[in-house]
Design a protein around this motif. Structure first.
Motif, PDB file in Angstrom:
ATOM      1  N   TYR A   1       6.487  28.124  -9.488  1.00 31.04           N
ATOM      2  CA  TYR A   1       7.352  27.452  -8.507  1.00 31.04           C
ATOM      3  C   TYR A   1       7.786  26.065  -8.962  1.00 31.04           C
ATOM      4  CZ  TYR A   1       8.714  25.113  -4.181  1.00 31.04           C
ATOM      5  OH  TYR A   1       9.398  24.413  -3.221  1.00 31.04           O
ATOM      6  N   SER A   2       9.059  25.763  -8.769  1.00 29.66           N
ATOM      7  CA  SER A   2       9.575  24.391  -8.856  1.00 29.66           C
ATOM      8  C   SER A   2      10.603  24.219  -7.747  1.00 29.66           C
ATOM      9  CB  SER A   2      10.242  24.114 -10.210  1.00 29.66           C
ATOM     10  OG  SER A   2       9.293  24.116 -11.254  1.00 29.66           O
ATOM     11  N   GLY A   3      10.531  23.117  -7.024  1.00 32.44           N
ATOM     12  CA  GLY A   3      11.464  22.869  -5.932  1.00 32.44           C
ATOM     13  C   GLY A   3      12.227  21.579  -6.141  1.00 32.44           C
ATOM     14  N   PHE A   4      13.529  21.593  -5.826  1.00 36.05           N
ATOM     15  CA  PHE A   4      14.382  20.426  -6.047  1.00 36.05           C
ATOM     16  C   PHE A   4      15.178  20.130  -4.786  1.00 36.05           C
ATOM     17  CE2 PHE A   4      13.702  22.670  -9.988  1.00 36.05           C
ATOM     18  CZ  PHE A   4      13.316  21.665 -10.867  1.00 36.05           C
ATOM     19  N   MET A   5      15.479  18.844  -4.581  1.00 36.32           N
ATOM     20  CA  MET A   5      16.283  18.425  -3.437  1.00 36.32           C
ATOM     21  C   MET A   5      17.765  18.561  -3.776  1.00 36.32           C
ATOM     22  SD  MET A   5      14.035  17.763  -1.210  1.00 36.32           S
ATOM     23  CE  MET A   5      15.181  17.172   0.050  1.00 36.32           C
ATOM     24  N   ALA A   6      18.494  19.186  -2.860  1.00 32.41           N
ATOM     25  CA  ALA A   6      19.945  19.348  -3.006  1.00 32.41           C
ATOM     26  C   ALA A   6      20.598  18.916  -1.701  1.00 32.41           C
ATOM     27  CB  ALA A   6      20.285  20.811  -3.330  1.00 32.41           C
ATOM     28  N   PRO A   7      21.905  18.687  -1.695  1.00 34.90           N
ATOM     29  CA  PRO A   7      22.580  18.349  -0.434  1.00 34.90           C
ATOM     30  C   PRO A   7      22.390  19.469   0.597  1.00 34.90           C
ATOM     31  CG  PRO A   7      24.017  17.888  -2.299  1.00 34.90           C
ATOM     32  CD  PRO A   7      22.835  18.635  -2.845  1.00 34.90           C
ATOM     33  N   LYS A   8      22.326  19.087   1.860  1.00 34.89           N
ATOM     34  CA  LYS A   8      22.165  20.068   2.930  1.00 34.89           C
ATOM     35  C   LYS A   8      23.504  20.698   3.316  1.00 34.89           C
ATOM     36  CE  LYS A   8      18.249  17.613   5.044  1.00 34.89           C
ATOM     37  NZ  LYS A   8      17.719  16.996   6.305  1.00 34.89           N
ATOM     38  N   SER A   9      23.398  21.798   4.040  1.00 31.06           N
ATOM     39  CA  SER A   9      24.545  22.436   4.716  1.00 31.06           C
ATOM     40  C   SER A   9      25.648  22.918   3.780  1.00 31.06           C
ATOM     41  CB  SER A   9      25.149  21.474   5.763  1.00 31.06           C
ATOM     42  OG  SER A   9      24.160  21.042   6.676  1.00 31.06           O
ATOM     43  N   LEU A  10      25.285  23.259   2.533  1.00 33.05           N
ATOM     44  CA  LEU A  10      26.273  23.825   1.617  1.00 33.05           C
ATOM     45  C   LEU A  10      26.234  25.351   1.687  1.00 33.05           C
ATOM     46  CD1 LEU A  10      25.697  21.587  -1.548  1.00 33.05           C
ATOM     47  CD2 LEU A  10      27.410  21.289   0.251  1.00 33.05           C
ATOM     48  N   SER A  11      27.243  25.990   1.116  1.00 34.81           N
ATOM     49  CA  SER A  11      27.284  27.442   1.025  1.00 34.81           C
ATOM     50  C   SER A  11      27.390  27.835  -0.442  1.00 34.81           C
ATOM     51  CB  SER A  11      28.490  28.016   1.785  1.00 34.81           C
ATOM     52  OG  SER A  11      28.392  27.733   3.167  1.00 34.81           O
ATOM     53  N   ILE A  12      26.750  28.947  -0.774  1.00 30.03           N
ATOM     54  CA  ILE A  12      26.857  29.473  -2.130  1.00 30.03           C
ATOM     55  C   ILE A  12      28.276  30.026  -2.349  1.00 30.03           C
ATOM     56  CG2 ILE A  12      26.147  31.389  -3.615  1.00 30.03           C
ATOM     57  CD1 ILE A  12      24.058  29.329  -3.718  1.00 30.03           C
ATOM     58  N   LYS A  13      28.914  29.647  -3.455  1.00 28.22           N
ATOM     59  CA  LYS A  13      30.241  30.164  -3.798  1.00 28.22           C
ATOM     60  C   LYS A  13      30.079  31.576  -4.377  1.00 28.22           C
ATOM     61  CE  LYS A  13      31.777  26.094  -2.732  1.00 28.22           C
ATOM     62  NZ  LYS A  13      32.396  25.858  -1.413  1.00 28.22           N
ATOM     63  N   ASP A  14      30.562  32.571  -3.634  1.00 30.49           N
ATOM     64  CA  ASP A  14      30.312  33.955  -4.014  1.00 30.49           C
ATOM     65  C   ASP A  14      31.607  34.699  -4.353  1.00 30.49           C
ATOM     66  OD1 ASP A  14      28.775  36.147  -4.550  1.00 30.49           O
ATOM     67  OD2 ASP A  14      28.671  36.846  -2.477  1.00 30.49           O
ATOM     68  N   ASP A  15      32.660  33.958  -4.710  1.00 33.87           N
ATOM     69  CA  ASP A  15      33.908  34.618  -5.099  1.00 33.87           C
ATOM     70  C   ASP A  15      33.789  35.135  -6.531  1.00 33.87           C
ATOM     71  OD1 ASP A  15      35.325  32.370  -6.974  1.00 33.87           O
ATOM     72  OD2 ASP A  15      34.172  31.466  -5.334  1.00 33.87           O
ATOM     73  N   GLU A  16      34.718  35.978  -6.922  1.00 31.21           N
ATOM     74  CA  GLU A  16      34.643  36.635  -8.227  1.00 31.21           C
ATOM     75  C   GLU A  16      34.641  35.634  -9.379  1.00 31.21           C
ATOM     76  OE1 GLU A  16      34.286  39.777 -10.887  1.00 31.21           O
ATOM     77  OE2 GLU A  16      34.051  39.699  -8.701  1.00 31.21           O
ATOM     78  N   ALA A  17      35.481  34.619  -9.295  1.00 30.45           N
ATOM     79  CA  ALA A  17      35.573  33.638 -10.384  1.00 30.45           C
ATOM     80  C   ALA A  17      34.254  32.876 -10.548  1.00 30.45           C
ATOM     81  CB  ALA A  17      36.715  32.667 -10.114  1.00 30.45           C
ATOM     82  N   SER A  18      33.651  32.473  -9.417  1.00 32.67           N
ATOM     83  CA  SER A  18      32.380  31.744  -9.471  1.00 32.67           C
ATOM     84  C   SER A  18      31.263  32.620 -10.034  1.00 32.67           C
ATOM     85  CB  SER A  18      31.995  31.247  -8.078  1.00 32.67           C
ATOM     86  OG  SER A  18      32.945  30.337  -7.579  1.00 32.67           O
ATOM     87  N   ARG A  19      31.255  33.899  -9.624  1.00 36.65           N
ATOM     88  CA  ARG A  19      30.235  34.826 -10.118  1.00 36.65           C
ATOM     89  C   ARG A  19      30.344  35.003 -11.641  1.00 36.65           C
ATOM     90  NH1 ARG A  19      27.433  38.994  -7.510  1.00 36.65           N
ATOM     91  NH2 ARG A  19      27.302  38.821  -5.250  1.00 36.65           N
ATOM     92  N   VAL A  20      31.565  35.221 -12.118  1.00 33.90           N
ATOM     93  CA  VAL A  20      31.776  35.451 -13.546  1.00 33.90           C
ATOM     94  C   VAL A  20      31.365  34.216 -14.355  1.00 33.90           C
ATOM     95  CG1 VAL A  20      33.534  35.801 -15.327  1.00 33.90           C
ATOM     96  CG2 VAL A  20      33.570  37.188 -13.239  1.00 33.90           C
TER      97      VAL A  20
END
Length: 409
Positions: free
Chosen positions: A137-156
């Motif tokens: 396990y490793s945990g890191f602080m990131a900005p809150k309330s974001l969404s994962i970009k799941d469009d085709e371009a981001s995935r590729v």
């Protein structure tokens, strides 16, 4: 079937008719005809005999599928499935699924009717198990309330970047991105959690096997997995992988490519525990909790000369740990005269709905080592909340010099 533990478990827990149909449809195996007048034990004995007659090489692929279904049949697996069901199934599917009471049959239904969801749920369970192992396990602080970009371009783009990082061809890396629910450690309520699972092939290995009565070398390729989760409510980006050195890099790749918000590298602080209050008799606040009782079953301390003492009792003991210590050591013995370095709590949960009553064990050692003996994420969230409620958690400390097996907040 000594070589097929999980297949035997499925045979013993699924209704015979369901198991027989599964073997016939999935593996084209002819099972003995089931007669209505036969007892279930007789029906299972006949199918066990048919499966035992198979060669080990024929039975092994069936065992591998059975293992995956059994993994999703225990408490940890069922918790994960519950987090998926409302968002995945249509109304007809939900009604059919809700009518199934047997957890093995529920897992089998998911495997047969929603294979993609089954795979995501299996990865989610594996991530939850990794989370309980501090070495993964490793945990890191990131900005809150974001969404994962799941469009085709981001995935590729993400897929290509991960492949470059791992030194693999793109087609030797598999990536899954999905959203699920996980119990919040503060409230116990389900909160949204994004999960990214990365699977890649390791270099080929040479193993020995027997073929036509000869010992021969055979090349095998194994896949390894890493899981990254992001919780928008807290801004926690967690990397769950056995590759200690590569976890921060994976976190940065996910943050840059999918969150599109770079992280600073600041780690999630670790909890520090203060359980010296257990040196005296105390009551545990159980108001509003589905907890039948709590008992301190072990307390230990060490002296400066490195000698130590550990007192143990059963959770069913009529006395508490303090009365037992006085009886064992001396009438004047008091744990409050010593600095505790070990404590073990036994928490008995009430039976709620279809869930059976069960016992969870919490072990506290030194300053920030906490082991919660359960595979269920919901139970871990409950224990985290109870420890805070009982004031056994002190201020969160810096992770810089924390021990390897400290547990993340």
């Amino acid at each position: 079937m000594n070589d097929a533990e999980n297949l035997s478990k499925l045979l013993g827990h699924l209704p015979p008719a369901v198991f027989s149909e599964f073997m016939a449809d999935e593996f084209d195996l002819a099972m003995p005809e089931l007669h209505g007048k036969q007892a279930k034990r007789e029906q299972r004995a006949g199918m066990n005999e048919a499966l035992s007659a198979l060669a080990v090489s024929e039975r092994q692929p069936i065992e591998e599928v059975a293992e995956r279904i059994v993994l999703m049949s225990d408490g940890a697996g069922q918790d994960v499935i519950e987090g998926f069901r409302d968002d995945i199934f249509d109304n007809a599917g939900r009604e059919t699924f809700a009518a199934i009471r047997n957890q093995y049959e529920r897992a089998l239904w998911l495997y047969l009717h929603e294979p993609a969801v089954f795979k995501e749920a299996l990865d989610a369970r594996q991530a939850d198990v990794f989370r309980q192992s501090p070495s993964c396990y490793s945990g890191f602080m990131a900005p809150k309330s974001l969404s994962i970009k799941d469009d085709e371009a981001s995935r590729v783009a993400f897929h290509q970047t991960v492949a470059e990082h791992l030194g693999c061809a793109v087609d030797a890396v598999a990536v899954q991105i999905f959203k699920r629910l996980r119990p919040d450690t503060q409230t116990g309520e389900d909160v949204a959690l994004y999960q990214v699972s990365i699977h890649h092939n390791r270099p080929p290995e040479i193993i020995d096997c027997v073929h036509d009565s000869e010992l021969v070398a055979q090349e095998v390729i194994r896949a390894v997995s890493s899981h990254i989760t992001y919780e928008p409510a807290q801004g926690h980006l967690e990397v769950l992988s056995k590759d200690n050195d590569g976890r921060e890099t994976l976190a940065r790749i996910v943050a840059d490519a999918l969150l599109q918000s770079p992280i600073s590298g600041e780690k999630i602080p670790l909890k520090q525990y203060d359980y010296q209050s257990l040196a005296a008799p105390r009551n545990f606040d159980l108001a509003g909790e589905n907890v039948a009782f709590v008992k301190v079953v072990e307390l230990g301390y060490a002296a400066l000369n490195h000698r130590s003492l550990l007192v143990k009792i059963w959770s069913t003991d009529a006395d508490d740990i303090h009365a037992a210590a006085r009886e064992l050591i001396s009438p004047t013995f008091d744990f409050r005269h010593h600095h505790l370095h070990y404590a073990k709590l036994s928490i008995r949960l009430k039976k709620v709905g279809n869930e059976r009553a069960r016992t969870i064990t919490i072990i506290l050692r030194e300053d920030n080592k906490c082991s919660i003996k359960t595979k269920r994420e919901k139970d871990r969230a409950l224990c985290d909340r109870l420890l805070a409620k009982w004031h056994l958690v002190k201020e969160i400390g810096d992770v810089t010099n924390a021990p390897v097996d400290a547990v993340a907040a």
